[in-house]
Write an enzyme that holds these catalytic residues in place. Structure first.
Site, short mmCIF file in Angstrom:
data_model
loop_
_atom_site.label_atom_id
_atom_site.label_comp_id
_atom_site.label_asym_id
_atom_site.label_seq_id
_atom_site.Cartn_x
_atom_site.Cartn_y
_atom_site.Cartn_z
N SER A 144 0.85 -1.20 0.00
CA SER A 144 0.00 0.00 0.00
C SER A 144 0.87 1.24 0.00
O SER A 144 1.96 1.25 0.60
CB SER A 144 -0.90 0.01 1.23
N TYR A 157 -1.77 -0.63 10.20
CA TYR A 157 -1.80 -1.05 8.79
C TYR A 157 -0.55 -0.58 8.05
O TYR A 157 0.12 -1.37 7.37
CB TYR A 157 -3.06 -0.48 8.12
#
Length: 246
Positions: A144, A157
């Site tokens: 990501s 995350y």
């Protein structure tokens, strides 16, 4: 007509929905036999119906990736049946809490790290011996852009994906002399349940679809794709080095 992944075995994690479902379907359409891994049996069965309707075939593996022994058993079963693995797409991941780091509960932290990091490390341990038996093993791990951003409130995350980046770079370096090529893929904003959870006020119609993203991921899985240790940014539509963050 020969398909680009004909007679090849491809394992996809998080295959029951979102980007994982689209990757699994796209790989099957390209001729691969897909080993679809996910926790949700119903989602896997729906995927299987779609793959069969497209003329492909799949093996369904209901498995929580936090079950390290289960990953090891899967590796053993693949060895017994196929003696190799041609493609690994490590797509499964969870968002975890969006909150200040000091407010994150230990269990929530552990769940994110177990799913986003430890499970992928166990996949590397158990699938590498199979991937190097392929004449052109390919591994793509989904990262990501926030892994480079240090964005407030995205701690668990972003940290887990940053660790994934380093792990994949290390793995690629360790396989420079084998037939295995290892890369990262950052999809950017995509119309998925996770994105809606993170950005509840966002209009999903302005986002790329999982099917659009999956088409690019398949390209990184082809025997003809020989780059390794790189990051493909779908949003930027180009291949980057680890020294060029998004």
């Amino acid at each position: 007509m020969t398909q680009p992944l004909e007679n090849r075995i491809a394992l996809v994690t998080g295959a029951s929905r979102g980007i994982g479902r689209s990757i699994a379907l796209a790989l099957a359409k390209a001729g691969a036999h897909v080993v679809a891994v996910a926790r949700t049996v119903g989602g896997l069965e729906e995927l299987d119906d779609e793959i069969k309707a497209a003329g492909g075939n799949a093996t369904l593996v209901p498995l929580d990736l936090k079950d390290s022994d289960g990953i090891a058993r899967l590796g053993g079963a693949l060895f017994d049946r196929y003696k190799k693995l041609d493609v690994l797409v490590g797509n499964a991941g969870i968002l975890g809490p969006l909150s200040p780091l000091s407010h994150v509960e230990p269990k929530a932290w552990d769940d994110v790290m177990a799913t986003n990091i430890t499970a992928n490390w166990q996949l590397i341990r158990c699938m590498e011996p199979l991937l190097v038996q392929s004449d052109a093993g390919r591994a793509v791990m989904i990262s990501s852009g926030v892994s480079w951003a240090a964005r407030a409130y995205w701690g668990p995350y972003a940290i887990s994906k940053a660790a994934l980046n380093t792990m994949v770079q290390t793995w690629a370096a360790e396989n420079m002399t084998t037939n295995l090529r290892v890369n990262l893929f950052t999809p950017g904003p995509v119309r998925t349940r996770m994105r809606a959870q993170a950005m509840p006020g966002e209009d999903p119609n302005i986002l790329a679809t999982p099917d659009q993203v999956a088409g690019k991921i398949v390209e990184l899985c082809l025997p003809s794709f020989t780059e390794t240790g790189k990051v493909y940014s779908f949003q930027k539509n180009k291949l980057l080095t680890f020294q060029q963050p998004e």
